[in-house]
Design a protein around this motif. Sequence first.
Motif, mmCIF file in Angstrom:
data_model
loop_
_atom_site.group_PDB
_atom_site.id
_atom_site.type_symbol
_atom_site.label_atom_id
_atom_site.label_comp_id
_atom_site.label_asym_id
_atom_site.label_seq_id
_atom_site.Cartn_x
_atom_site.Cartn_y
_atom_site.Cartn_z
ATOM 1 N N PHE A 1 72.252 91.863 12.109
ATOM 2 C CA PHE A 1 70.877 92.292 11.889
ATOM 3 C C PHE A 1 70.559 92.576 10.427
ATOM 4 O O PHE A 1 69.403 92.737 10.063
ATOM 5 N N GLY A 2 71.576 92.640 9.577
ATOM 6 C CA GLY A 2 71.370 92.822 8.150
ATOM 7 C C GLY A 2 70.910 94.212 7.767
ATOM 8 O O GLY A 2 70.814 95.116 8.587
ATOM 9 N N SER A 3 70.626 94.368 6.468
ATOM 10 C CA SER A 3 70.151 95.636 5.924
ATOM 11 C C SER A 3 69.202 95.334 4.774
ATOM 12 O O SER A 3 69.547 94.582 3.862
ATOM 13 N N ILE B 1 78.586 94.284 21.351
ATOM 14 C CA ILE B 1 77.564 94.902 20.526
ATOM 15 C C ILE B 1 78.301 95.919 19.663
ATOM 16 O O ILE B 1 79.183 96.631 20.145
ATOM 17 N N GLY B 2 77.969 95.952 18.360
ATOM 18 C CA GLY B 2 78.721 96.854 17.503
ATOM 19 C C GLY B 2 78.089 97.052 16.146
ATOM 20 O O GLY B 2 76.977 96.605 15.875
ATOM 21 N N ILE B 3 78.848 97.735 15.302
ATOM 22 C CA ILE B 3 78.456 97.987 13.914
ATOM 23 C C ILE B 3 79.649 97.650 13.028
ATOM 24 O O ILE B 3 80.792 97.857 13.412
ATOM 25 N N GLY B 4 79.351 97.106 11.848
ATOM 26 C CA GLY B 4 80.453 96.764 10.950
ATOM 27 C C GLY B 4 80.030 95.885 9.810
ATOM 28 O O GLY B 4 79.099 96.203 9.076
ATOM 29 N N MET B 5 80.672 94.742 9.685
ATOM 30 C CA MET B 5 80.553 93.850 8.545
ATOM 31 C C MET B 5 79.208 93.122 8.517
ATOM 32 O O MET B 5 78.716 92.664 9.525
ATOM 33 N N GLY B 6 78.633 93.034 7.306
ATOM 34 C CA GLY B 6 77.431 92.242 7.083
ATOM 35 C C GLY B 6 77.801 90.911 6.461
ATOM 36 O O GLY B 6 78.898 90.730 5.936
ATOM 37 N N MET B 7 76.868 89.948 6.500
ATOM 38 C CA MET B 7 77.146 88.597 6.006
ATOM 39 C C MET B 7 75.964 88.091 5.188
ATOM 40 O O MET B 7 74.828 88.497 5.425
ATOM 41 N N SER B 8 76.253 87.166 4.257
ATOM 42 C CA SER B 8 75.170 86.533 3.502
ATOM 43 C C SER B 8 75.692 85.299 2.777
ATOM 44 O O SER B 8 76.892 85.154 2.549
ATOM 45 N N ASN B 9 74.764 84.422 2.410
ATOM 46 C CA ASN B 9 75.035 83.248 1.581
ATOM 47 C C ASN B 9 74.192 83.365 0.329
ATOM 48 O O ASN B 9 72.974 83.517 0.407
ATOM 49 N N TYR B 10 74.823 83.314 -0.835
ATOM 50 C CA TYR B 10 74.111 83.286 -2.116
ATOM 51 C C TYR B 10 74.743 82.226 -2.988
ATOM 52 O O TYR B 10 75.962 82.161 -3.118
ATOM 53 N N TYR B 11 73.898 81.412 -3.598
ATOM 54 C CA TYR B 11 74.330 80.364 -4.505
ATOM 55 C C TYR B 11 75.450 79.541 -3.885
ATOM 56 O O TYR B 11 75.237 78.860 -2.920
ATOM 57 N N ARG B 12 76.640 79.642 -4.395
ATOM 58 C CA ARG B 12 77.738 78.823 -3.880
ATOM 59 C C ARG B 12 78.791 79.635 -3.131
ATOM 60 O O ARG B 12 79.895 79.155 -2.914
ATOM 61 N N LYS B 13 78.456 80.839 -2.744
ATOM 62 C CA LYS B 13 79.445 81.696 -2.088
ATOM 63 C C LYS B 13 78.914 82.279 -0.790
ATOM 64 O O LYS B 13 77.722 82.508 -0.639
ATOM 65 N N THR B 14 79.850 82.551 0.113
ATOM 66 C CA THR B 14 79.576 83.277 1.346
ATOM 67 C C THR B 14 80.195 84.652 1.209
ATOM 68 O O THR B 14 81.342 84.781 0.773
ATOM 69 N N TYR B 15 79.433 85.681 1.542
ATOM 70 C CA TYR B 15 79.912 87.062 1.414
ATOM 71 C C TYR B 15 80.021 87.709 2.784
ATOM 72 O O TYR B 15 79.106 87.616 3.600
ATOM 73 N N TYR B 16 81.148 88.362 3.001
ATOM 74 C CA TYR B 16 81.349 89.223 4.160
ATOM 75 C C TYR B 16 81.565 90.619 3.595
ATOM 76 O O TYR B 16 82.542 90.854 2.885
ATOM 77 N N THR B 17 80.658 91.520 3.892
ATOM 78 C CA THR B 17 80.673 92.843 3.259
ATOM 79 C C THR B 17 80.804 93.930 4.315
ATOM 80 O O THR B 17 80.011 93.990 5.256
ATOM 81 N N PHE B 18 81.783 94.800 4.121
ATOM 82 C CA PHE B 18 81.944 95.940 5.013
ATOM 83 C C PHE B 18 81.663 97.211 4.216
ATOM 84 O O PHE B 18 82.355 97.516 3.257
ATOM 85 N N ASP B 19 80.627 97.916 4.594
ATOM 86 C CA ASP B 19 80.240 99.163 3.943
ATOM 87 C C ASP B 19 80.375 100.277 4.974
ATOM 88 O O ASP B 19 79.587 100.361 5.910
ATOM 89 N N ILE B 20 81.379 101.118 4.809
ATOM 90 C CA ILE B 20 81.657 102.149 5.816
ATOM 91 C C ILE B 20 80.540 103.195 5.900
ATOM 92 O O ILE B 20 80.314 103.786 6.951
ATOM 93 N N ASP B 21 79.808 103.405 4.805
ATOM 94 C CA ASP B 21 78.700 104.372 4.814
ATOM 95 C C ASP B 21 77.474 103.831 5.543
ATOM 96 O O ASP B 21 76.732 104.596 6.150
#
Length: 181
Positions: free
Chosen positions: A119-121, A57-77
């Motif tokens: 869990f997303g944002s 269990i943790g906190i960190g990178m978010g994920m998503s699929n849009y159009y033709r790309k997969t995004y892995y996003t790390f927002d430290i704030d």
Amino acid sequence: MKKTIVLVFILTSFTIYSQKQSENQLEYLGKINLGLHGLEFSYEYAFAKNFIWENNIGIGMGMSNYYRKTYYTFDIDRPTPFFKSEIKYIYNRKKRGLKGKPLINNSGAYIGLQAKYSFGSSKSLEKNKALLTEIHLGSQKNIGKRFLFNYHFGLGLLSDFDTKIERLSPTAGIRLGYILF
């Protein structure tokens, strides 16, 4: 007297054999990890000779699929909370032991099957509610008595529940762990 000596010898040899066996057995570990995916608390549960079930269990990178790309996003704030569960088959423990390499803290190369739910944002389009199911190859190495280095790479299916898009994606992970218990 001879019977007593023979009995003590037999019991001592069984004790020595059982201690050697326990050195080769997988361990139960509670640890804190810091890596590419974020900060997490994990517990490794050895449930068979070469199998570990690890839950995080943790906190960190978010994920998503849009159009033709997969995004892995790390927002430290605003890190994204996640839950991760993984089954590892450590396939080279016997070979490591024969080569004299350390087996403590579940060291070894493994094949893993992992599911990570993010869990997303609601404040970010790049951090959706998503499930990443992956298979990967990895290795866990002992660094000193309380630290572990773990890395893996593989292929996963990212199911984005907000956009309803599923996509195959390469996966990778690197983390440094500190053993709590």
